[in-house]
Design a protein around this motif. Structure first.
Motif, PDB file in Angstrom:
ATOM      1  N   ILE A 245      18.664  -2.320 -43.315  1.00 50.91           N
ATOM      2  CA  ILE A 245      17.666  -2.567 -43.433  1.00 50.91           C
ATOM      3  C   ILE A 245      16.997  -2.077 -44.441  1.00 50.91           C
ATOM      4  N   GLU A 246      16.637  -1.796 -45.155  1.00 50.59           N
ATOM      5  CA  GLU A 246      16.020  -1.191 -46.308  1.00 50.59           C
ATOM      6  C   GLU A 246      14.043  -1.903 -46.518  1.00 50.59           C
ATOM      7  N   ASP A 247      13.165  -1.459 -46.207  1.00 46.24           N
ATOM      8  CA  ASP A 247      12.064  -1.673 -45.928  1.00 46.24           C
ATOM      9  C   ASP A 247      11.133  -1.656 -47.306  1.00 46.24           C
ATOM     10  N   ARG A 248      11.259  -1.599 -48.676  1.00 48.61           N
ATOM     11  CA  ARG A 248      11.088  -1.349 -49.657  1.00 48.61           C
ATOM     12  C   ARG A 248       9.820  -0.610 -49.774  1.00 48.61           C
ATOM     13  N   GLU A 249       8.875  -1.465 -48.819  1.00 55.94           N
ATOM     14  CA  GLU A 249       7.058  -1.372 -48.286  1.00 55.94           C
ATOM     15  C   GLU A 249       7.070   0.267 -47.660  1.00 55.94           C
ATOM     16  N   THR A 250       8.106   1.031 -47.248  1.00 58.25           N
ATOM     17  CA  THR A 250       7.386   2.058 -46.261  1.00 58.25           C
ATOM     18  C   THR A 250       8.749   3.068 -46.266  1.00 58.25           C
ATOM     19  N   GLY A 251       9.486   2.092 -47.355  1.00 58.40           N
ATOM     20  CA  GLY A 251      11.171   3.616 -47.989  1.00 58.40           C
ATOM     21  C   GLY A 251      12.378   3.841 -47.153  1.00 58.40           C
ATOM     22  N   LYS A 252      11.573   2.423 -46.042  1.00 60.66           N
ATOM     23  CA  LYS A 252      12.585   3.481 -44.380  1.00 60.66           C
ATOM     24  C   LYS A 252      13.834   2.504 -44.774  1.00 60.66           C
ATOM     25  N   THR A 253      14.687   3.127 -44.450  1.00 61.60           N
ATOM     26  CA  THR A 253      15.852   2.594 -43.855  1.00 61.60           C
ATOM     27  C   THR A 253      15.825   3.147 -42.457  1.00 61.60           C
ATOM     28  N   HIS A 254      16.178   1.489 -41.652  1.00 62.38           N
ATOM     29  CA  HIS A 254      17.086   1.490 -40.034  1.00 62.38           C
ATOM     30  C   HIS A 254      18.702   0.912 -40.428  1.00 62.38           C
ATOM     31  N   HIS A 255      19.340   1.266 -39.849  1.00 67.56           N
ATOM     32  CA  HIS A 255      21.072   1.376 -39.150  1.00 67.56           C
ATOM     33  C   HIS A 255      21.138  -0.162 -38.342  1.00 67.56           C
ATOM     34  N   ILE A 256      21.644  -0.468 -37.945  1.00 71.30           N
ATOM     35  CA  ILE A 256      22.254  -1.073 -36.663  1.00 71.30           C
ATOM     36  C   ILE A 256      23.526  -1.731 -36.376  1.00 71.30           C
ATOM     37  N   CYS A 257      24.032  -1.364 -35.135  1.00 70.02           N
ATOM     38  CA  CYS A 257      25.346  -1.824 -34.861  1.00 70.02           C
ATOM     39  C   CYS A 257      25.477  -2.763 -34.427  1.00 70.02           C
ATOM     40  N   GLY A 258      26.989  -3.363 -34.352  1.00 64.00           N
ATOM     41  CA  GLY A 258      26.565  -5.163 -32.792  1.00 64.00           C
ATOM     42  C   GLY A 258      27.969  -5.155 -32.640  1.00 64.00           C
ATOM     43  N   GLY A 259      28.622  -5.241 -31.572  1.00 65.37           N
ATOM     44  CA  GLY A 259      29.762  -6.135 -31.220  1.00 65.37           C
ATOM     45  C   GLY A 259      29.270  -7.745 -31.314  1.00 65.37           C
TER      46      GLY A 259
ATOM     47  N   PRO B  68      15.906 -13.654 -45.658  1.00 61.66           N
ATOM     48  CA  PRO B  68      15.420 -14.646 -46.542  1.00 61.66           C
ATOM     49  C   PRO B  68      14.716 -14.560 -47.519  1.00 61.66           C
ATOM     50  N   ASP B  69      14.592 -15.858 -48.394  1.00 66.75           N
ATOM     51  CA  ASP B  69      13.812 -15.029 -49.790  1.00 66.75           C
ATOM     52  C   ASP B  69      12.088 -14.843 -49.704  1.00 66.75           C
ATOM     53  N   VAL B  70      11.557 -15.214 -48.139  1.00 67.80           N
ATOM     54  CA  VAL B  70      10.302 -15.353 -48.014  1.00 67.80           C
ATOM     55  C   VAL B  70       9.806 -14.105 -47.966  1.00 67.80           C
ATOM     56  N   LEU B  71      11.335 -12.738 -47.486  1.00 64.47           N
ATOM     57  CA  LEU B  71      11.177 -11.601 -46.540  1.00 64.47           C
ATOM     58  C   LEU B  71      12.000 -10.755 -48.148  1.00 64.47           C
ATOM     59  N   GLY B  72      12.518 -11.118 -49.485  1.00 60.54           N
ATOM     60  CA  GLY B  72      13.286 -10.462 -49.860  1.00 60.54           C
ATOM     61  C   GLY B  72      12.574  -9.911 -50.990  1.00 60.54           C
ATOM     62  N   GLU B  73      11.402 -10.028 -51.607  1.00 56.58           N
ATOM     63  CA  GLU B  73      10.922  -8.593 -52.441  1.00 56.58           C
ATOM     64  C   GLU B  73      10.644  -7.694 -51.186  1.00 56.58           C
ATOM     65  N   ARG B  74      10.635  -7.585 -50.484  1.00 53.66           N
ATOM     66  CA  ARG B  74      10.433  -6.471 -48.883  1.00 53.66           C
ATOM     67  C   ARG B  74      11.750  -5.592 -48.458  1.00 53.66           C
ATOM     68  N   TYR B  75      12.351  -7.063 -47.762  1.00 51.72           N
ATOM     69  CA  TYR B  75      13.751  -6.213 -46.691  1.00 51.72           C
ATOM     70  C   TYR B  75      14.537  -6.565 -48.062  1.00 51.72           C
ATOM     71  N   HIS B  76      15.764  -5.253 -48.203  1.00 48.08           N
ATOM     72  CA  HIS B  76      16.805  -6.024 -48.785  1.00 48.08           C
ATOM     73  C   HIS B  76      17.843  -5.020 -47.175  1.00 48.08           C
ATOM     74  N   VAL B  77      18.975  -6.260 -46.785  1.00 49.34           N
ATOM     75  CA  VAL B  77      19.283  -5.382 -46.124  1.00 49.34           C
ATOM     76  C   VAL B  77      20.938  -4.949 -46.700  1.00 49.34           C
ATOM     77  N   THR B  78      21.783  -3.934 -46.381  1.00 49.84           N
ATOM     78  CA  THR B  78      22.853  -3.322 -47.009  1.00 49.84           C
ATOM     79  C   THR B  78      23.809  -3.529 -46.224  1.00 49.84           C
TER      80      THR B  78
END
Ligand code: OXD
Ligand code: MN
Length: 611
Positions: free
Chosen positions: A247-261, A277-287
């Motif tokens: 999950i990339e936060d374009r505002e802070t420039g940080k990417t966090h990673h999540i894994c799960g079962g 979601p569209d409303v958060l799409g400018e700020r967050y990018h899920v990879t």
């Protein structure tokens, strides 16, 4: 008899241990020809398969195949982990002694590839250069060409992956013999199939299926069962049936990673391919990194937990994949992607494919449409409402086709993991998200993971089928040791990931509607979890973990009523008390469960009692 030496020489395959292995099995199975495969052979193999009628065109650069109708899924009862040590028997690994299973399989495979080509598929279940590379190399031998096409999409395939091993004898020997599918007694007392991982010899022997989960041996047999055992035996890593996202936060420039079962049918692929979601799409990018397997280890240099997806592709369930559940998957299987479809419905005139849930209704004009067994839809009686596609029909596409695949998905270093989540399809009790206090409680939560889907179909509504860490069908060694190994690996991390349990499937008890919209909105509780880890929110303590308060959760533009929101952000103590009693029974199944896990259970049980 096949001229094995000539085939190996032609491919330039030099590793003497691989040559000996191929020689042995070519002779034993009686294959007529041997062919060594690299990914660059794909186009030619596709042409040959089309010409032989094994696959059919499904639009530009896409293909369709149909499997034998009794060979459409994994068979847990026929799947065995064998070793030479009876102490390796667990509750779920179907352990048998290798002295029993090896001769049995060897006999079953003798001469069974007569008249066929034995394809030699050298592969790597990891990006080259990864710290776990030595556990990733394998050579699958298969007598089924469609299996080769799948392997090329699902694993890194090529002679180069096997010829320069640091320890040339150390590769997984993975033998797949299809057998005479029409005479194997599938599902009867005389079932001939066996899917065996001889884990302490790193030898996989699968007989009697060409279905992906049984036949693409890099994926489940090596990537999960064998790797799970190797990770434990070496003390170095975990191999889990986990998705992995960034999950990339374009505002802070940080990417966090999540894994799960998530147990099957809990939307793991949809989550892994999620868009913001569209409303958060400018700020967050899920990879996207992977939808099914993660290998996890701690890097001693920075003390962080790292993860990578050992696979090279996605073997996704087609059913219910559509523009709202998973638009990314649809883009990943567009024309030109080389996608292989298996057991979906197929139109022989237009070469289109269809599956239940692709559109709300099946195509109105049934001309040319055939169901997954090849029967014409037009010939069906009006009373026949059986599905057009098999419920386990699949698409196979490479990771690079996924539009939001992470830029660093091939980085051999893997990615640092910030959070580990567990979730299942739970109609009540489990809130939207609950962050877990510590590692022992996190591991305990994973071990008591369950999903109700299978039991619901068997009429025991609401009762969970426990599926520890979503690894029940892939567990390679005893559960007590498995829990201890988890505690050990995560315990090595100096910056530990946060654990959480998520549930997108809570329903209204009266009318059954889902209380949370799910899909893209699932990003919101995950963002909250990362904020909690970073100390930006505090949440609210409950007996089973920390829940978001309403104002902490980003709810801009979410369609959820105040009443529903209140329910998914609260704890139903009575239901939890029942669940604790079930968990007690579940944990009692396992020998040698570490005291930390028992203690975590007691802590949660006492807190639930007092809630
Ligand atoms: C499975 C799969 O069977 O990922 O779990 O295909
Ligand atoms: Mn899976």
């Amino acid at each position: 008899m096949a001229d094995v030496e000539a085939a190996l020489d032609e491919a330039g395959l030099k590793n003497p241990h691989v040559r000996e292995y191929v020689r042995h099995w070519a002779e034993h199975t009686g294959a007529e020809r041997v062919e060594v495969v690299s990914a660059s052979d794909d186009a030619r193999l596709i042409e040959e398969s089309l010409a032989a009628g094994e696959i059919f065109p499904a639009g530009e650069g896409r293909y369709y195949s149909r499997s034998y109708h009794k060979d459409t899924a994994r068979s847990e009862e026929r799947t065995i982990v064998a070793t030479s040590n009876p102490d390796d028997a667990g509750v779920y690994n179907n352990w048998r002694h290798s002295d029993e299973m090896k001769p049995l399989l060897t006999e079953r495979m003798r001469g069974k590839s007569a008249g066929k080509t034995m394809y030699v598929i050298p592969y790597l279940m990891a990006p080259p250069g990864s710290p776990l590379e030595k556990y990733a190399a394998g050579v699958e031998l298969t007598d089924h060409r469609t299996v080769v096409l799948h392997m090329i999409r699902m694993a890194r395939v090529g002679v180069e992956h096997i010829d320069n091993l640091a320890e040339p004898e150390s590769f997984v020997r993975a033998v797949h013999v299809t057998g005479d599918l029409e005479h194997l007694g599938q599902g009867t007392p005389d079932d001939q199939r066996y899917f065996v991982t001889v884990a302490d010899e790193r030898l996989i022997l699968h007989f009697g299926s060409s279905y992906g989960g049984n036949a693409l041996l890099g994926k489940i047999a090596h990537g999960l069962r064998q790797a799970c055992y190797d990770g434990w035996a070496s003390g170095e890593f975990l191999a889990e049936q986990f998705m992995l996202i960034g999950i990339e936060d374009r505002e802070t420039g940080k990417t966090h990673h999540i894994c799960g079962g998530f147990p099957s049918a809990s939307g793991k692929t949809n989550l892994a391919m999620m868009l913001a979601p569209d409303v958060l799409g400018e700020r967050y990018h899920v990879t996207f990194y992977g939808d099914d397997i993660a290998w996890l280890w701690v890097d001693p240099d920075d003390g962080r937990l790292y993860g990578l997806n050992p696979e090279y592709g996605v073997f996704g369930v087609a059913k219910d994949t559509n523009a709202s559940t998973n638009p990314v998957a649809l883009d990943s299987i567009e024309e030109g992607t080389g996608t292989l479809f298996t057991n979906v419905a197929y139109n022989t005139e237009t070469q289109e494919v269809w599956w239940e849930g692709k559109t709300p209704h099946p195509p109105a004009d049934v001309t040319g449409w055939h169901d997954w067994m090849g029967n014409e839809i037009a010939d069906r009686s009006s009373r026949d409402d059986s599905p057009w596609a098999h419920p386990n029909s699949r698409f196979t596409t490479t990771l690079a086709n996924v539009p939001n695949v992470a830029g660093d998905f091939e980085d051999p270093k893997g990615v640092p993991i910030d959070a580990v989540i567990f979730g299942g399809r739970t109609r009540d009790r489990e809130p939207l998200i609950r962050a877990i206090h510590d590692v022992a409680e996190g591991v305990y939560d994973g071990l008591t993971l369950g999903a109700e889907a299978t039991f619901a179909t068997e009429g025991i509504e609401g009762q969970l089928r426990y599926d520890p860490m979503s690894m029940r069908p892939f567990m390679a060694y005893p559960e007590g040791a498995y829990a201890a190994h988890w505690l050990k690996i995560i315990g090595q991390a100096t910056e530990q990931p946060i654990f959480a349990h998520v549930n997108w499937f809570q329903r209204d008890p009266d009318d059954g509607h889902f209380l949370w919209p799910g899909y893209r909105d699932n990003l919101r509780p995950l963002l909250w979890l990362l904020q909690l880890k970073n100390g930006e929110v505090e949440g609210r303590e409950t007996s089973v973990g920390i829940l978001p308060t309403e104002d902490e959760l980003n709810l801009d533009d979410v369609q959820v009523s105040a009443g529903d929101l209140e329910k998914i952000l609260s704890i139903d103590a009575d239901r939890w008390r029942q669940e604790i009693a079930n968990r007690e029974e579940h944990l009692d199944l396992f020998d040698g469960m570490p005291e930390e896990i028992r203690e975590a259970h007691r802590r949660v049980a006492t807190a639930v009692e007092d809630e």
